[in-house]
Design a protein around this motif. Structure first.
Motif, mmCIF file in Angstrom:
data_model
loop_
_atom_site.group_PDB
_atom_site.id
_atom_site.type_symbol
_atom_site.label_atom_id
_atom_site.label_comp_id
_atom_site.label_asym_id
_atom_site.label_seq_id
_atom_site.Cartn_x
_atom_site.Cartn_y
_atom_site.Cartn_z
ATOM 1 N N ARG A 17 7.349 -0.664 -0.770
ATOM 2 C CA ARG A 17 6.457 0.358 -0.219
ATOM 3 C C ARG A 17 6.903 1.749 -0.643
ATOM 4 O O ARG A 17 6.082 2.607 -0.975
ATOM 5 C CB ARG A 17 6.405 0.253 1.299
ATOM 6 C CG ARG A 17 5.324 1.134 1.933
ATOM 7 C CD ARG A 17 5.255 0.989 3.440
ATOM 8 N NE ARG A 17 5.015 -0.389 3.845
ATOM 9 C CZ ARG A 17 4.795 -0.753 5.107
ATOM 10 N NH1 ARG A 17 4.766 0.177 6.063
ATOM 11 N NH2 ARG A 17 4.609 -2.020 5.418
ATOM 12 N N VAL A 76 1.381 -8.115 -0.093
ATOM 13 C CA VAL A 76 0.797 -7.271 0.947
ATOM 14 C C VAL A 76 0.995 -5.803 0.583
ATOM 15 O O VAL A 76 0.074 -4.982 0.701
ATOM 16 C CB VAL A 76 1.426 -7.575 2.321
ATOM 17 C CG1 VAL A 76 0.977 -6.535 3.354
ATOM 18 C CG2 VAL A 76 1.032 -8.967 2.803
ATOM 19 N N GLU A 77 2.193 -5.471 0.095
ATOM 20 C CA GLU A 77 2.468 -4.087 -0.304
ATOM 21 C C GLU A 77 1.639 -3.682 -1.521
ATOM 22 O O GLU A 77 1.187 -2.532 -1.620
ATOM 23 C CB GLU A 77 3.960 -3.902 -0.586
ATOM 24 C CG GLU A 77 4.843 -4.159 0.621
ATOM 25 C CD GLU A 77 4.445 -3.323 1.823
ATOM 26 O OE1 GLU A 77 4.037 -2.155 1.640
ATOM 27 O OE2 GLU A 77 4.522 -3.846 2.949
ATOM 28 N N ARG A 80 -1.719 -2.935 -0.133
ATOM 29 C CA ARG A 80 -1.689 -1.694 0.628
ATOM 30 C C ARG A 80 -1.729 -0.480 -0.305
ATOM 31 O O ARG A 80 -2.358 0.530 -0.025
ATOM 32 C CB ARG A 80 -0.423 -1.641 1.484
ATOM 33 C CG ARG A 80 -0.410 -0.505 2.501
ATOM 34 C CD ARG A 80 1.000 -0.272 3.052
ATOM 35 N NE ARG A 80 1.638 -1.502 3.465
ATOM 36 C CZ ARG A 80 1.429 -2.096 4.631
ATOM 37 N NH1 ARG A 80 0.600 -1.564 5.488
ATOM 38 N NH2 ARG A 80 2.058 -3.216 4.924
ATOM 39 N N GLN A 214 -2.896 -9.773 -0.598
ATOM 40 C CA GLN A 214 -3.488 -8.514 -1.053
ATOM 41 C C GLN A 214 -4.560 -8.035 -0.076
ATOM 42 O O GLN A 214 -4.640 -6.843 0.236
ATOM 43 C CB GLN A 214 -4.102 -8.688 -2.433
ATOM 44 C CG GLN A 214 -3.153 -8.493 -3.596
ATOM 45 C CD GLN A 214 -3.925 -8.405 -4.901
ATOM 46 O OE1 GLN A 214 -4.735 -9.274 -5.228
ATOM 47 N NE2 GLN A 214 -3.677 -7.360 -5.660
ATOM 48 N N GLY A 217 -3.070 -6.383 2.937
ATOM 49 C CA GLY A 217 -2.590 -5.041 2.611
ATOM 50 C C GLY A 217 -3.720 -4.044 2.452
ATOM 51 O O GLY A 217 -3.621 -2.891 2.914
ATOM 52 N N GLU A 220 -5.011 -3.154 5.909
ATOM 53 C CA GLU A 220 -4.105 -2.253 6.615
ATOM 54 C C GLU A 220 -4.214 -0.821 6.081
ATOM 55 O O GLU A 220 -4.163 0.145 6.850
ATOM 56 C CB GLU A 220 -2.675 -2.766 6.490
ATOM 57 C CG GLU A 220 -2.431 -4.052 7.286
ATOM 58 C CD GLU A 220 -1.020 -4.572 7.102
ATOM 59 O OE1 GLU A 220 -0.330 -4.130 6.164
ATOM 60 O OE2 GLU A 220 -0.611 -5.428 7.907
ATOM 61 N N ALA A 221 -4.350 -0.682 4.772
ATOM 62 C CA ALA A 221 -4.487 0.655 4.184
ATOM 63 C C ALA A 221 -5.785 1.315 4.645
ATOM 64 O O ALA A 221 -5.805 2.519 4.972
ATOM 65 C CB ALA A 221 -4.450 0.550 2.658
ATOM 66 N N TRP A 312 -9.913 1.641 -2.203
ATOM 67 C CA TRP A 312 -9.689 0.463 -1.366
ATOM 68 C C TRP A 312 -11.010 -0.152 -0.903
ATOM 69 O O TRP A 312 -11.119 -1.368 -0.811
ATOM 70 C CB TRP A 312 -8.838 0.837 -0.156
ATOM 71 C CG TRP A 312 -7.391 1.021 -0.497
ATOM 72 C CD1 TRP A 312 -6.406 0.067 -0.444
ATOM 73 C CD2 TRP A 312 -6.763 2.224 -0.956
ATOM 74 N NE1 TRP A 312 -5.206 0.614 -0.841
ATOM 75 C CE2 TRP A 312 -5.394 1.936 -1.158
ATOM 76 C CE3 TRP A 312 -7.221 3.515 -1.207
ATOM 77 C CZ2 TRP A 312 -4.491 2.896 -1.598
ATOM 78 C CZ3 TRP A 312 -6.318 4.464 -1.651
ATOM 79 C CH2 TRP A 312 -4.970 4.157 -1.839
#
Length: 340
Positions: A17, A76-77, A80, A214, A217, A220-221, A312
């Motif tokens: 991250r 996940v990162e 994000r 993915q 992430g 979440e973003a 995103w």
């Protein structure tokens, strides 16, 4: 069963991250969408230095072993941050070559993928959750195609098609079309037979798992950016985030993401087909819900390409459908729970 990351896994995620946070990923994404792959390749090399890509390859080929929980945390990162490129497909190719058991092929391709020296992309037969379309084949050094007949070939990229996400370019390699890749333009034949079909199933399952990561992430973003926006935007003299209707919508989005998270960790631990499909279904739907919430609460500004949020927003639906649409994942879950 404990579905929380260990201290070591959490440290790894924080490292990624931090790296991605300082890498100006939105600028990398925009360059990638314009066909300029240099910044993306440079970021790929920096990610490889953390050992991320080594998590999908055996130690015998300079990898760290096949470690789906750690790799899922990493992806996940990537989601994000909005990382572009065939990251899922490159990892799936590493798994495919590892499962295939062909030492010559593994030595030929795996060290370069682990070291971050090249991207690879992959197409699989649709029945296995794959697609005849290769992601970012124009930016990949290797385009692998598995046919329904069980042939693994290196294929040449086809005509590039646009996706909802400008940073996702699709093409149909020659080996993926027609009757399974026979013919003079089908590409180099690397392997064929039942072993290819079995390895392709495993690779497709990993691709589905990492795409789910993915999605989580990305969701979440989107939620984080939307929460930040509603704290700043005011109407009637108050931040819109103080309005009950806005709070309810954000709470629903948060719940969807939080309920998806343990499914992802369970799938990473078991890699069972039903578990992976359930994780992909919930993570994909949660990301799409987060995108719709972000768009509604940002209002007209959410549609503008100049706003980083759009990077995103445009990923949510393609990732939801990649490596297993919601209907395909539901069918897989039903097969896993239906006796006989």
């Amino acid at each position: 069963m404990r579905f929380l990351p260990t201290d070591e896994q959490s440290d790894f995620a924080r490292t990624l991250r931090s790296l991605l946070g300082s890498a100006q990923v939105p600028a990398v994404v925009r360059a990638w969408a314009d066909g300029e792959h240099g910044p993306g390749h440079e970021l790929r090399s920096r990610l490889a230095a953390t050992g991320l890509f080594a998590l999908a390859a055996p130690e015998a080929y300079e990898g760290a072993g096949l470690l789906p929980p750690e790799l899922s945390l990493g992806f996940v990162e990537l989601g994000r941050a909005g990382m572009p490129g065939p990251v899922v497909e490159s990892a799936a190719v590493s798994v495919l070559l590892s499962e295939l058991g062909d030492e010559a092929l593994a030595k030929r391709f795996l060290p370069g993928l682990v070291a971050g020296e090249a991207w690879a992309t992959l197409t699989l037969p649709g029945a296995g959750g794959g697609s005849p379309y290769a992601l970012d084949a124009d930016a990949a050094a290797h385009c692998f195609a598995v046919s329904a007949a069980g042939e693994l070939r290196l294929a040449a990229p086809g005509e590039v098609l646009r996706s909802t996400d400008p940073a996702r370019r699709l093409s149909q390699p020659a080996a993926a079309g027609g009757d399974g890749g026979s013919g003079g333009d089908a590409g180099e034949l690397l392997a064929a037979g039942p072993a290819v079909a079995r390895a392709a199933v495993v690779a497709g399952r990993w691709a589905r798992l990492l795409t789910a990561a993915q999605c989580l992430g990305v969701g979440e973003a989107l939620l984080a950016r939307t929460v930040g926006y509603v704290k700043q935007r005011t109407q009637f003299g108050a931040p819109i985030g103080s309005f009950q209707a806005v709070k309810h919508r954000l709470a629903d989005t948060l719940l969807a993401l939080e309920f998806a998270r343990p499914l992802l960790w369970a799938a990473a631990l078991s890699t069972a087909p039903g578990d992976v499909a359930a994780a992909k279904l919930r993570c994909g739907e949660a990301a799409y819900h987060a995108a719709m919430t972000a768009l509604r609460l940002h209002g007209a500004v959410g549609y503008t390409e100049e706003l980083d949020l759009s990077l995103w927003l445009r990923k949510a639906r393609p990732l939801r459908d990649a490596w297993g649409t919601p209907s395909a994942c539901r069918a897989e879950v039903m097969r896993s729970v239906t006796p006989g």
